[in-house]
Design a protein around this motif. Sequence first.
Motif, PDB file in Angstrom:
ATOM      1  N   ILE A 258      11.044   8.755 -18.348  1.00  0.00           N
ATOM      2  CA  ILE A 258      10.642   9.180 -16.864  1.00  0.00           C
ATOM      3  C   ILE A 258       8.968   9.106 -16.981  1.00  0.00           C
ATOM      4  N   TRP A 259       8.646  10.212 -17.911  1.00  0.00           N
ATOM      5  CA  TRP A 259       7.197  10.331 -17.982  1.00  0.00           C
ATOM      6  C   TRP A 259       6.443   9.262 -18.268  1.00  0.00           C
ATOM      7  N   LEU A 260       6.956   8.176 -19.218  1.00  0.00           N
ATOM      8  CA  LEU A 260       6.031   6.977 -19.604  1.00  0.00           C
ATOM      9  C   LEU A 260       5.903   5.928 -18.357  1.00  0.00           C
ATOM     10  N   THR A 261       7.011   6.153 -17.561  1.00  0.00           N
ATOM     11  CA  THR A 261       6.979   5.252 -16.362  1.00  0.00           C
ATOM     12  C   THR A 261       6.092   5.810 -15.421  1.00  0.00           C
ATOM     13  N   TYR A 262       6.015   7.073 -15.224  1.00  0.00           N
ATOM     14  CA  TYR A 262       4.989   7.594 -14.241  1.00  0.00           C
ATOM     15  C   TYR A 262       3.560   7.360 -14.696  1.00  0.00           C
ATOM     16  N   LEU A 263       3.391   7.475 -16.135  1.00  0.00           N
ATOM     17  CA  LEU A 263       2.035   7.342 -16.653  1.00  0.00           C
ATOM     18  C   LEU A 263       1.699   5.811 -16.422  1.00  0.00           C
ATOM     19  N   VAL A 264       2.369   5.022 -16.951  1.00  0.00           N
ATOM     20  CA  VAL A 264       2.319   3.389 -16.651  1.00  0.00           C
ATOM     21  C   VAL A 264       1.869   3.135 -15.269  1.00  0.00           C
ATOM     22  N   VAL A 265       2.845   3.453 -14.213  1.00  0.00           N
ATOM     23  CA  VAL A 265       2.493   3.287 -12.763  1.00  0.00           C
ATOM     24  C   VAL A 265       1.034   3.785 -12.419  1.00  0.00           C
ATOM     25  N   GLN A 266       1.061   5.303 -12.625  1.00  0.00           N
ATOM     26  CA  GLN A 266      -0.078   6.127 -12.265  1.00  0.00           C
ATOM     27  C   GLN A 266      -1.506   5.086 -12.831  1.00  0.00           C
ATOM     28  N   ARG A 267      -1.411   4.910 -14.005  1.00  0.00           N
ATOM     29  CA  ARG A 267      -2.672   4.190 -14.459  1.00  0.00           C
ATOM     30  C   ARG A 267      -3.001   2.960 -13.911  1.00  0.00           C
ATOM     31  N   ALA A 268      -2.020   1.961 -13.715  1.00  0.00           N
ATOM     32  CA  ALA A 268      -2.199   0.943 -13.211  1.00  0.00           C
ATOM     33  C   ALA A 268      -2.693   0.746 -11.750  1.00  0.00           C
ATOM     34  N   THR A 269      -2.228   1.831 -10.941  1.00  0.00           N
ATOM     35  CA  THR A 269      -2.676   1.859  -9.468  1.00  0.00           C
ATOM     36  C   THR A 269      -3.793   2.757  -9.316  1.00  0.00           C
ATOM     37  N   ALA A 270      -4.171   3.604 -10.007  1.00  0.00           N
ATOM     38  CA  ALA A 270      -5.000   4.611  -9.908  1.00  0.00           C
ATOM     39  C   ALA A 270      -6.308   4.010  -9.303  1.00  0.00           C
ATOM     40  N   GLY A 271      -6.830   2.910  -9.597  1.00  0.00           N
ATOM     41  CA  GLY A 271      -7.884   2.354  -9.082  1.00  0.00           C
ATOM     42  C   GLY A 271      -7.830   1.498  -7.891  1.00  0.00           C
TER      43      GLY A 271
ATOM     44  N   ALA B   6       0.666  -1.141  -0.202  1.00  0.00           N
ATOM     45  CA  ALA B   6      -0.193  -0.072   0.026  1.00  0.00           C
ATOM     46  C   ALA B   6       0.827   1.314   0.138  1.00  0.00           C
ATOM     47  N   SER B   7       1.745   1.172   0.581  1.00  0.00           N
ATOM     48  CA  SER B   7       3.087   2.311   0.655  1.00  0.00           C
ATOM     49  C   SER B   7       3.566   2.463  -0.512  1.00  0.00           C
ATOM     50  N   ALA B   8       3.964   1.480  -1.340  1.00  0.00           N
ATOM     51  CA  ALA B   8       4.502   1.428  -2.698  1.00  0.00           C
ATOM     52  C   ALA B   8       3.523   1.974  -3.602  1.00  0.00           C
ATOM     53  N   ARG B   9       2.234   1.999  -3.495  1.00  0.00           N
ATOM     54  CA  ARG B   9       1.342   2.495  -4.461  1.00  0.00           C
ATOM     55  C   ARG B   9       1.152   3.843  -4.138  1.00  0.00           C
ATOM     56  N   ALA B  10       1.031   4.244  -2.707  1.00  0.00           N
ATOM     57  CA  ALA B  10       0.964   5.662  -2.477  1.00  0.00           C
ATOM     58  C   ALA B  10       1.662   6.519  -2.710  1.00  0.00           C
ATOM     59  N   ALA B  11       3.170   5.894  -3.029  1.00  0.00           N
ATOM     60  CA  ALA B  11       4.388   6.658  -2.815  1.00  0.00           C
ATOM     61  C   ALA B  11       4.632   7.349  -4.317  1.00  0.00           C
ATOM     62  N   VAL B  12       3.968   6.694  -5.427  1.00  0.00           N
ATOM     63  CA  VAL B  12       4.180   7.080  -6.582  1.00  0.00           C
ATOM     64  C   VAL B  12       3.812   8.668  -6.945  1.00  0.00           C
ATOM     65  N   GLU B  13       4.385   9.545  -7.293  1.00  0.00           N
ATOM     66  CA  GLU B  13       4.143  10.976  -7.419  1.00  0.00           C
ATOM     67  C   GLU B  13       4.664  11.448  -8.976  1.00  0.00           C
TER      68      GLU B  13
END
Length: 270
Positions: free
Chosen positions: A246-259, A57-64
């Motif tokens: 960097i940006w693609l990495t953020y987008l993929v992680v954010q999209r996968a963990t958004a829900g 849960a911490s790993a998911r919440a930490a992505v900014e």
Amino acid sequence: MSATPSDPTPAASDAGPDPAAASVDPAGGPGVTDGAPGAPADPTPASEGARPLTGPASARAAVEPPSLLDAVGGPLGIAESSVPAALFVAVYTIFGHDATIAAIVAVVVGAALTIARLTKGQTLQFALSGLFGIALAGFIVAKTGNASDFFLPGILLNVAYATAYFVSIVVRWPIMGLLIGSLTGEPTAWRKDPLLARTYTRVTWIWVGLFALRLVVQLPLYLADSVTVLGVAKVAMGIPLFALGIWLTYLVVQRATAGAPAATPPAAAA
């Protein structure tokens, strides 16, 4: 691809900034950068019984969202990864294809940028990493007299990066998971979360592709001894390609963990 994933750190001037030194990092994937402000203090009073998130849960919440400028080392990081190579090609062309003079100019400029980074308070490790790559390239050119060899360290570095990231996927320890997980202080907690494990494998593939793309373009130019075009390709595929990663990495992680549901702090004791 000089994240972390800080990067995942070799010289930024050779292969572009290392994702291993960056924040999603790629760290580095993304980037934790020197001098970046720390996280704001938790406004929740201790009496409310709030408990910090840990584990997956911490790993998911930490992505900014990453700061691209910070991830590439700021203006000086951009200059260090592009100016020496550009000057090498310019001086080589202007001074009758004298590779030695061109290498000397590149090393001197690289040293000046290193001093500037130190005066800005950046750590010695990051400041010297770029200079080491430039100095190594200049040394090789001085020994061989071949101008294309100025770009050889960067090419070899991309081979090493692509190989390491690929192997990490094969053994199911994707480097991007370790780099991004390190931002939470729990580098391996994501392995308990199937969603994060799959996501970090995907973003590690992104970086394998970026490193491979550099090789596909730059290696044939090196073998053909096309110094000018190789110099242009190196600059164009340095910071811009790294920022894209960097940006693609953020987008993929954010999209996968958004829900994905985050852990809810326990209710305050009555």
